[in-house]
Design an enzyme around this catalytic site. Structure first.
Site, mmCIF file in Angstrom:
data_model
loop_
_atom_site.group_PDB
_atom_site.id
_atom_site.type_symbol
_atom_site.label_atom_id
_atom_site.label_comp_id
_atom_site.label_asym_id
_atom_site.label_seq_id
_atom_site.Cartn_x
_atom_site.Cartn_y
_atom_site.Cartn_z
ATOM 1 N N VAL A 1 8.669 -2.593 -3.979
ATOM 2 C CA VAL A 1 10.287 -2.866 -3.641
ATOM 3 C C VAL A 1 10.720 -3.472 -4.770
ATOM 4 O O VAL A 1 10.231 -4.440 -5.409
ATOM 5 C CB VAL A 1 10.060 -3.935 -2.529
ATOM 6 C CG1 VAL A 1 11.501 -4.371 -2.018
ATOM 7 C CG2 VAL A 1 9.375 -3.182 -1.371
ATOM 8 N N LYS B 1 13.078 0.461 -1.921
ATOM 9 C CA LYS B 1 11.702 0.621 -1.629
ATOM 10 C C LYS B 1 11.461 1.896 -2.308
ATOM 11 O O LYS B 1 11.881 2.997 -1.878
ATOM 12 C CB LYS B 1 11.543 0.453 -0.156
ATOM 13 C CG LYS B 1 10.264 0.576 0.504
ATOM 14 C CD LYS B 1 10.184 0.266 1.986
ATOM 15 C CE LYS B 1 8.831 0.150 2.376
ATOM 16 N NZ LYS B 1 8.746 0.018 3.945
ATOM 17 N N ASP C 1 3.033 -1.575 13.642
ATOM 18 C CA ASP C 1 2.704 -2.361 12.615
ATOM 19 C C ASP C 1 3.344 -3.527 12.505
ATOM 20 O O ASP C 1 3.664 -4.107 11.492
ATOM 21 C CB ASP C 1 2.634 -1.494 11.166
ATOM 22 C CG ASP C 1 1.945 -2.019 10.247
ATOM 23 O OD1 ASP C 1 1.125 -3.099 10.644
ATOM 24 O OD2 ASP C 1 2.126 -1.780 9.259
ATOM 25 N N ARG D 1 0.711 -1.272 0.144
ATOM 26 C CA ARG D 1 0.220 -0.201 -0.008
ATOM 27 C C ARG D 1 0.742 1.219 0.118
ATOM 28 O O ARG D 1 0.548 2.349 -0.354
ATOM 29 C CB ARG D 1 -1.015 -0.049 1.198
ATOM 30 C CG ARG D 1 -0.121 -0.437 2.487
ATOM 31 C CD ARG D 1 -1.242 -0.313 3.739
ATOM 32 N NE ARG D 1 -0.277 -0.431 4.665
ATOM 33 C CZ ARG D 1 -1.079 -0.786 6.003
ATOM 34 N NH1 ARG D 1 -2.326 -0.787 6.166
ATOM 35 N NH2 ARG D 1 -0.413 -0.787 7.261
#
Length: 450
Positions: free
Chosen positions: A166, A179, A280, A162
């Protein structure tokens, strides 16, 4: 003779002949008929009067001929317009081409100048070791980071999420992970870069940060974050295709705990490290290294704790954590967001779920479960807040545990550990330091090398 108006009309037909016509009209409508139309197809003029026989004195004349348009002048105007437009287009193209060539020359000139900062033969490991021994402990110098970012060659796309994409990249033959953040995720890129460049952040169980840079091409902006590349991918991908023995399970669980412990721990000193909560934590954000240990990645939502001011530094990102891994207090919104320890305890809950994923793939007595995400049989593939709130908070359920776990000493101990991590009451959960020490004893008792 008339009780209305008399008239005289002079007009020219399509052949150029001129005719004069006279007559009288009745009163009704004579006023309108005496008004000549400027849109008449033929040249003509009408004049009226209001007495008997008065039209014999009328002498209407034809209107003057309109000036014919000069075709040469029209052609000249069209030619000038076309020429001007062409000239403007050529000027714009030449300007942007010149600007592009200038930028390219400056880019190569800067690249040649920057080469002096990274001599030929230097490897990424050498550069990182130099930065660690230089005293700052906050990563590579910015000039070196920018130089590396310019020299990266992307090879292929290896993942998409989201936040962005990568890519597998190469720098002087060495593999790196690149990234690339979406422009709307600038806050996440900035936050993750900031966290990675925190003093004393480097740890073997935290993804090794190499460089960050912004590449603006005028039309778009690309936000790069360059890190170590681990071919085993995320823990999620690794567990899908790999079964574990007891040693492999403890190696993964212990190394992940070490990485999380380093994040959570504040290091005091002149150049100390603040305590950091991940926010997260999930198997998708944990990478598996070649030696079978873990490193924690994706710090775009991390929060820092400033012990001097007792303030929680929360990022301005619009992203939120992953619903499936959210702690009960996060789901029912009872968490005190001004209290840093609350974020720490939420991480511990998520860690317990990750260990559950690992334990399912540990073979005992020739039996192993297929890989699944936590709560896979209780909520949909993409659960909503309401789905998770109902299962985790209202019903108080936790991921299903296999009966075979109780028959194995190691899995029984791991089960006890994860249950203490995902307790409903945050105050009842273990600290990550206690988890780390417990796993360290298990590793030592089984003589496992990590």
């Amino acid at each position: 003779m008339t009780n209305g108006q008399c008239f005289a009309i002079i007009e020219e037909d399509e052949h150029g002949e001129v005719f004069l016509t006279s007559g009288c009209m009745r009163f009704e409508g004579s006023h309108f008929q005496c008004k000549d139309s400027h849109k008449a197809l033929t040249r003509r003029t009408i004049e009226c009067c209001q007495k008997d026989f008065c039209n014999r004195d009328l002498q209407p004349t034809l209107p003057p001929l309109p000036d014919p348009e000069n075709p040469h002048w029209l052609a000249f105007m069209i030619s000038m317009t076309v020429c001007c437009c062409t000239l403007v287009c050529i000027t714009v193209v030449c300007y942007y081409r010149y600007k592009w060539q200038t930028e390219r020359q400056r880019y190569h000139r800067d690249l040649e100048q920057d080469e002096a900062f990274i001599p030929v033969g230097e490897s990424l490991k050498d550069l990182i070791n130099q930065s660690n021994t230089s005293g700052s402990g906050s990563g590579l110098p910015l000039l070196v980071q920018r130089t590396i970012a310019k020299q990266i060659q992307t090879v292929r796309l290896i993942g998409k999420g989201r936040y962005g994409e990568v890519w597998l990249g190469r720098w002087r033959g060495e593999k790196v992970a690149v990234k690339v953040f979406f422009t709307r995720e600038e806050a996440s890129w900035f936050r993750e870069t900031e966290i990675y460049q925190t003093v004393l952040m480097r740890h073997e169980n935290i993804l090794c940060f190499i460089a960050a840079d912004i590449n603006g091409t005028g039309a778009s902006t690309q936000l790069y974050l360059i890190t170590d590349y681990h071919e085993n991918g995320s823990l999620t991908d690794y567990l899908k295709f790999t079964t574990l023995d007891t040693a492999a399970l403890l190696r993964l669980a212990y190394s992940a705990a070490c990485g999380l412990c380093h994040l959570h721990t504040e290091i005091y000193g002149t150049q100390g490290k603040p305590a950091i909560a991940h926010r997260d934590l999930k198997s998708k954000n944990i990478l598996v290294k070649k030696n079978g240990t873990c490193c924690i990645a994706d710090l775009g939502l991390a929060v820092k704790f400033n012990s001097d001011t007792n303030e929680v530094d929360v990022p301005l990102s619009t992203r939120v954590g992953t619903r499936r891994y959210m702690a009960p207090e996060v789901l029912d919104e009872t968490m005190n967001k001004n209290h840093f320890q609350a974020y720490i305890m939420a991480d511990i809950y998520s860690y317990g779920l990750v260990v559950w994923e690992m334990a399912r793939r540990c073979v005992t007595g020739g039996i192993v479960e297929e890989y699944q995400l936590p709560y896979y049989e209780m909520v949909p593939a993409d659960p909503s807040y309401e789905d998770m709130l109902e299962v985790v908070c209202v019903k108080g359920l936790r991921p299903t545990v296999s009966n075979r776990w109780n028959s194995d000493e190691c899995l029984r101990a791991v089960l006890k550990l994860m249950c203490e991590c995902w307790a409903s009451n945050p105050a009842s959960r273990l600290t990550i330091l206690r988890v780390k020490k417990t796993l360290a004893k298990m590793v030592e008792s089984q003589d496992i090398k990590i």
